[in-house]
Design an enzyme around this catalytic site. Structure first.
Site, PDB file in Angstrom:
ATOM      1  N   ARG A 104      43.078  40.645  16.810  1.00 33.07           N
ATOM      2  CA  ARG A 104      44.384  40.111  17.224  1.00 33.07           C
ATOM      3  C   ARG A 104      44.414  39.663  18.688  1.00 33.07           C
ATOM      4  O   ARG A 104      45.335  38.983  19.113  1.00 33.07           O
ATOM      5  CB  ARG A 104      45.485  41.156  16.965  1.00 33.07           C
ATOM      6  CG  ARG A 104      45.931  41.177  15.515  1.00 33.07           C
ATOM      7  CD  ARG A 104      46.943  42.267  15.267  1.00 33.07           C
ATOM      8  NE  ARG A 104      46.309  43.584  15.223  1.00 33.07           N
ATOM      9  CZ  ARG A 104      46.981  44.734  15.254  1.00 33.07           C
ATOM     10  NH1 ARG A 104      48.297  44.731  15.367  1.00 33.07           N
ATOM     11  NH2 ARG A 104      46.341  45.883  15.194  1.00 33.07           N
ATOM     12  N   ARG A 124      38.765  37.387  50.603  1.00 37.61           N
ATOM     13  CA  ARG A 124      37.896  37.487  49.419  1.00 37.61           C
ATOM     14  C   ARG A 124      36.848  38.581  49.616  1.00 37.61           C
ATOM     15  O   ARG A 124      36.707  39.129  50.697  1.00 37.61           O
ATOM     16  CB  ARG A 124      37.270  36.117  49.157  1.00 37.61           C
ATOM     17  CG  ARG A 124      38.329  35.087  48.725  1.00 37.61           C
ATOM     18  CD  ARG A 124      37.773  33.682  48.741  1.00 37.61           C
ATOM     19  NE  ARG A 124      36.546  33.605  47.980  1.00 37.61           N
ATOM     20  CZ  ARG A 124      35.619  32.658  48.160  1.00 37.61           C
ATOM     21  NH1 ARG A 124      35.797  31.721  49.068  1.00 37.61           N
ATOM     22  NH2 ARG A 124      34.525  32.652  47.427  1.00 37.61           N
ATOM     23  N   ALA A 173      43.169  27.368  65.493  1.00 35.89           N
ATOM     24  CA  ALA A 173      43.671  26.768  64.252  1.00 35.89           C
ATOM     25  C   ALA A 173      42.679  25.743  63.705  1.00 35.89           C
ATOM     26  O   ALA A 173      42.100  24.971  64.464  1.00 35.89           O
ATOM     27  CB  ALA A 173      45.012  26.096  64.517  1.00 35.89           C
TER      28      ALA A 173
END
Ligand code: UD1
Ligand code: MG
Length: 450
Positions: A16, A316, A363
């Site tokens: 299922r 990560r 940045a």
């Protein structure tokens, strides 16, 4: 207390689930269903673990060994029922004389406390774990004698209308001594509605040999099984609620806990605060007082005390963030360390890299770690300043205290204390912009008149 062996039944295909993967390998809260069951059993001090799998389920064996290094698998070639499944484990446990705990691989919500009390009770005779089902449809019903012993279990399909009214249901979990299990098991037949060898029939056999099973009771919430992906999501939701509660009660502040997703192994220290919509993948550890701001996605990362992550940060596997370091919005890190007090506040990719203490990564800085074939490292020293929009072409090193001017493409190592600038010379043409504007404006007004 006698030694404990677990037999985990996991040979069902789980049709299922509509999946190419065995059912017990599906994950909730960052861990497989089987992993949850094994983790619940681990604190019992399990001496032997046998997982009953179907043919071609090698990945299940590998998964089991990540939790129990000594876990073994027994292959049930034909799915002839739960008693038959248990009998396939017999050879592997031939020398074992302690308590056997039989578990189902698709019931990830069972708690260590429940299992612990079950095996303790089993020291004095066989025990079955039951629960009061709100809707018992589909479950085996526990039939008790006047003394409260369980004398039989009637499967739903085999139950009479009166028996179907019973709400006391079978979780499937039993604990009993190994010799008794192997003595009773061969007596189980398959003359029932499904033509299967039901493990549940062991209860009646035990009663008729004068060693009836006793009843242990748990909450229905602990026995919910997973048969399809709707139930998988329901179990995920239950677990997430458990983890949110657990972390809040351990001193973690969450402004919108219902939007935060944990893994079963997420470790969070006291006075950590977590903003809305934060997702934790597996293997995250966060130390005291760190702050995780909204919409951050964190996996395989260690975050030291006082660090500030996000909003919108992505960490990560292999990321280590130092004490009081800052990782700001749209910064991605992978296999990288950020030293104590270092900052990478905006729009950066830092992969296969080390950033020294107190360094400032401007940045838009990118570590160009991949050359299309291989990955390379970037090492940035302590107190380094990396100007905005720098490309660090790995392998490359920037020595302690060095500076890199904004917009540079760094292709060679920068020595300690040096300034690296790589950019075309800036040209200034005085008055040019003003003149250009006048020309364009007069052209535009001439066009309107025309
Ligand atoms: C079983 C119990 C039922 C109980 C219910 C709780 C039996 C006969 N019935 O029913 O009393 O209320 O669980 O959820 O035990 N499996 C194998 N090999 C087999 C058959 C099953 O490994 O040949 C495994 C399945 O993968 C699963 C577990 O055993 O993990 C239980 O089997 P399942 O078919 O789900 O039993 P239920 O009908 O739910
Ligand atoms: Mg079932």
């Amino acid at each position: 207390m006698s030694e404990i062996a677990i037999i985990v039944l996991a040979a069902g295909k789980g049709s299922r689930m509509k999946s190419a993967m065995p059912k017990v390998m599906h994950r909730v809260a960052g861990r497989s269903l089987l992993g949850h069951v094994l983790h619940a059993a681990r604190p019992l001090g399990v001496a032997e673990a046998v997982i009953v799998v179907g043919p071609d389920m090698d990945e299940v064996a590998v998964e089991a060994r990540t939790v129990f290094p000594g876990a073994r698998t027994a292959v049930q070639r034909e799915r002839l029922g739960t008693a038959h499944a248990v009998s396939t484990a017999r050879d592997l446990l031939s020398g074992f004389k302690g308590t056997v705990l039989v578990l189902y691989g698709d019931g990830p919500l069972i708690s260590s406390e429940t299992l612990n009390s079950l095996v303790r009770m089993a020291g004095a005779g066989p025990v079955v774990l039951g629960f009061e089902a709100k809707d018992p449809t589909g479950y085996g019903r526990l039939l008790l004698d006047d003394g409260g012993h369980v004398v039989d279990i009637r499967e739903d399909v085999d139950a009479s209308p009166v028996e179907r009214m019973i709400r006391l249901s079978n979780s499937g979990v039993i604990a009993l001594s190994a010799p008794l299990l192997w003595q009773l098991l061969p007596g189980i037949g398959n003359s029932n509605a499904k033509g299967e060898y039901y493990l549940t029939d062991i209860v009646a056999l035990a009663a008729s040999s004068g060693i009836p099973f006793r009843l242990a009771i748990c909450d229905e919430g602990e026995v919910a099984g997973v048969n399809d992906r709707v139930q998988l999501a329901a179990v995920e939701a239950t677990l997430q609620d458990r983890f949110r509660r657990h972390h809040m009660l351990s001193g973690v502040t969450m402004t919108a806990p219902e939007t935060v997703y944990f893994s079963a192994d997420t470790e969070i220290g006291q006075d950590v605060s977590i903003g809305p919509h934060v997702v934790f993948g597996p293997a995250v550890r966060i130390e005291t007082g760190a702050e995780i701001l909204a919409f951050s996605h964190i996996e395989g990362a260690q975050i030291a005390a006082g660090a500030r992550i996000g909003p919108y940060a992505r960490l990560r596997p292999g990321t280590q963030i130092g004490v009081n370091a800052h990782v700001g919005n749209f910064v991605e890190m992978k296999q990288a360390t950020l030293g104590n007090g270092a900052k990478a506040n905006h729009l950066s990719y830092i992969g296969d890299a080390a950033v020294g203490a107190r360094a400032n990564v401007g940045a838009g800085t990118i570590t160009c770690n991949y050359d299309g074939f291989e990955k390379h490292r970037t090492d940035i020293g302590a107190d380094v300043f990396i100007g905005s929009n720098t490309a660090l072409v790995a392998p490359v090193k920037v020595g302690d205290g060095a500076s890199v001017a904004a917009g540079s493409v760094v292709t060679r190592d920068v020595p300690e204390g040096a300034l690296a600038i790589s950019r075309p010379a800036l040209e200034l043409r005085l008055g040019w912009a003003q003149r250009l504007r006048q020309i364009r404006m007069s052209r535009k007004s001439a066009m309107k008149k025309g």
